[in-house]
Design a protein around this motif. Structure first.
Motif, PDB file in Angstrom:
ATOM      1  N   UNK A  56      17.292 -47.036 -43.726  1.00 49.02           N
ATOM      2  CA  UNK A  56      16.043 -46.767 -43.012  1.00 49.02           C
ATOM      3  C   UNK A  56      16.217 -45.539 -42.127  1.00 49.02           C
ATOM      4  N   UNK A  57      15.131 -44.769 -42.019  1.00 46.77           N
ATOM      5  CA  UNK A  57      15.167 -43.582 -41.158  1.00 46.77           C
ATOM      6  C   UNK A  57      13.935 -43.589 -40.253  1.00 46.77           C
ATOM      7  N   UNK A  58      14.162 -43.554 -38.923  1.00 50.01           N
ATOM      8  CA  UNK A  58      13.094 -43.419 -37.942  1.00 50.01           C
ATOM      9  C   UNK A  58      13.006 -41.950 -37.539  1.00 50.01           C
ATOM     10  N   UNK A  59      11.781 -41.394 -37.592  1.00 51.62           N
ATOM     11  CA  UNK A  59      11.570 -40.005 -37.240  1.00 51.62           C
ATOM     12  C   UNK A  59      10.628 -39.959 -36.037  1.00 51.62           C
ATOM     13  N   UNK A  60      11.102 -39.352 -34.946  1.00 53.21           N
ATOM     14  CA  UNK A  60      10.311 -39.218 -33.711  1.00 53.21           C
ATOM     15  C   UNK A  60       9.998 -37.739 -33.506  1.00 53.21           C
ATOM     16  N   UNK A  61       8.762 -37.447 -33.198  1.00 54.26           N
ATOM     17  CA  UNK A  61       8.343 -36.077 -32.920  1.00 54.26           C
ATOM     18  C   UNK A  61       7.688 -36.028 -31.540  1.00 54.26           C
ATOM     19  N   UNK A  62       8.303 -35.221 -30.637  1.00 50.47           N
ATOM     20  CA  UNK A  62       7.800 -35.111 -29.271  1.00 50.47           C
ATOM     21  C   UNK A  62       7.463 -33.658 -28.954  1.00 50.47           C
ATOM     22  N   UNK A  63       6.345 -33.409 -28.298  1.00 48.09           N
ATOM     23  CA  UNK A  63       6.011 -32.036 -27.928  1.00 48.09           C
ATOM     24  C   UNK A  63       6.923 -31.534 -26.818  1.00 48.09           C
ATOM     25  N   UNK A  64       7.325 -30.264 -26.929  1.00 47.44           N
ATOM     26  CA  UNK A  64       8.175 -29.676 -25.884  1.00 47.44           C
ATOM     27  C   UNK A  64       7.306 -28.748 -25.020  1.00 47.44           C
ATOM     28  N   UNK A  65       6.703 -29.328 -24.010  1.00 44.08           N
ATOM     29  CA  UNK A  65       5.838 -28.617 -23.068  1.00 44.08           C
ATOM     30  C   UNK A  65       4.804 -27.890 -23.824  1.00 44.08           C
TER      31      UNK A  65
END
Length: 468
Positions: free
Chosen positions: A459-468
């Motif tokens: 299983x692979x969890x992918x998190x995407x967060x904005x950088x400012x």
């Protein structure tokens, strides 16, 4: 008094049609009568003008001209009289010309050169006639006139015949309209009846019912909205049942999970109280009580965290964080748990990779997912990867564990859901709240998270967060 909708529809249709037919019939009758009388008066005026024109030429004697016209007009049932300013008749009496019976007002009009036209006259003669009187003016002086009359019985007979056929046409049209209105009313009422029956079924708890829909009219659109409503109710019912099942499972899990540490704590305390535990084992017993107490606190805090997040009571203190440093902290904290299952935690991230997030909540997110990977992986690896793509930070946590069934991937975010209920040995996420909290925290960071998994491959969890 209750009146069925079909009768309301039918009566309204028929009433409108009857009123429309009556108005059209009256207008048509009036138009035909006006046209007939207009044609008749125009015919008399034309004959009168011709007579005056021939008399004015003086080529023949007046008696000759009058007799010639009399033969023609008599055959057409038109009678006329030529008179002078003294009301003396110029045509022979044998032609039965109408008597001159003008009122004072009519004489005044003739003297002023104005013609008299009456579509039908009932006062002067023993029958209704169309009457036309034309004055003859010479050098501004009234010198005589001509009176023409024609019985209107023929015109009335023609109008009566037209009205008869119009009446038959109206009856036929009403019969057709009656049938058509009945059919249309039945169709509309049946469509509404289907909606009524479907609504009754829904009120009885049947959320699988459907009605035919279309975009032809408002009833079709209403049926489409009804189907959409029922589908959502069915989904809500399924979700409620699912939540209820998970609640029951949760209560069972709570009972099981709390009973074990509480039993252990109670047993150790009783043993210490009654000096039943040897001195050499007391320290181990106290350590066990501490460990189990912390476990209970963790279980309670997990539920409190979820409720705080759902009610927006969590305040984020975002800052720029070096992702590699966070990965190393996660590895240090969980290495021992990973080794217990013969797993390795690997880190792949550059020193320059930064993430803009709340430090405590970011650690909570990564620990939660990593522990979940450790729980479902044995003799494998868990990789923590991170890199930057433009104004975004991407984080991957990939394992080589048992994976998730395709039909369960979307369910793992639900509260109380656990993909493998039999696995409860992990000290974190016993109630199935871990991933639900993770998703809420990621969304609070204006990010998104998704899962890629293949059964028995990982299983692979992918998190995407904005950088400012």
């Amino acid at each position: 008094m209750k009146v069925k909708y079909i009768y309301q529809q039918f009566i309204s249709h028929i009433s409108i049609i009857i009123v429309a037919f009556l108005i059209l019939s009256l207008l048509f009758t009036h138009y035909v009568e006006t046209l007939v009388y207009k044609n008749k008066t125009e015919e008399l005026i034309e004959y009168g003008d011709n007579i005056w024109r021939d008399l004015g030429r003086g080529n023949e004697r007046p008696e000759q001209i009058i007799n010639q016209y009399a033969r023609v007009l008599f055959s057409r049932d038109i009678q006329f009289s030529v008179f002078d300013q003294n009301v003396q008749l110029l045509n022979p009496i044998r032609w039965r010309g109408p008597a001159i019976e003008f009122t004072e007002k009519e004489w005044r009009k003739l003297n002023e050169g104005e013609p008299i036209v009456m579509k039908y006259d009932l006062k002067r003669y023993d029958q209704a006639v169309t009457l036309v009187a034309l004055p003859f003016i010479d050098n501004g002086k009234f010198i005589g006139g001509i009176l023409l009359t024609s019985p209107i019985s023929g015109a009335r007979e023609m109008i009566a015949e037209i009205n008869k056929y119009l009446f038959y046409t109206v009856l036929l049209a009403l019969a057709v309209a009656f049938l058509q209105s009945w059919l249309l009313s039945r169709i509309h009422v049946n469509r509404i009846k289907r909606l009524q029956e479907a609504t009754s079924l829904v009120s009885a708890g049947d959320y699988t019912v459907k009605v035919p829909s279309s975009d032809f009219d408002e009833i079709g659109e209403l049926a489409e909205d009804f189907n959409s409503m029922v589908s959502k109710l069915d989904e809500s019912k399924a979700e409620i049942e699912n939540l209820e099942n998970r609640r029951r499972q949760f209560m069972a899990d709570v009972s099981h999970e709390l009973r074990t540490p509480l039993t252990t704590i109670s047993g150790v305390i009783e043993g210490l109280k009654n000096n039943m535990i040897p001195e050499a084992e007391k320290e181990r017993g106290i350590s066990l009580v501490s460990k189990e107490t912390k476990r209970l606190i963790r279980l309670v805090n997990e539920n409190l965290d979820y409720d705080k997040i759902r009610s927006n009571q969590v305040q984020l203190m975002k800052e720029d964080i070096e992702l590699l440093e966070v990965f190393e902290i996660i590895k240090d904290q969980l290495d021992m748990q990973a080794q217990e299952r013969s797993n390795r935690i690997l880190i792949e991230a550059e020193d320059s990779v930064m993430v803009h997030a709340d430090y405590d909540r970011l650690v909570q997110i990564l620990i939660n997912i990593t522990k979940n990977s450790i729980q479902f992986t044995e003799n494998g690896t868990i990789k923590l990867k991170g890199w930057m793509a433009g104004h975004r930070t991407l984080i991957e946590i990939e394992d080589t564990g048992i994976g998730i069934q395709p039909e369960e991937i979307e369910k793992i975010w639900h509260r109380f859901y656990k993909a493998d209920i039999s696995r409860t040995s992990n000290p974190f996420g016993e109630f199935g709240l871990g991933l639900s909290i993770v998703k809420q925290l990621v969304q609070m960071h204006d990010g998104n998270i998704h899962v890629e998994s293949e059964h028995e491959k990982g299983t692979k969890f992918v998190i995407e967060l904005p950088f400012r």
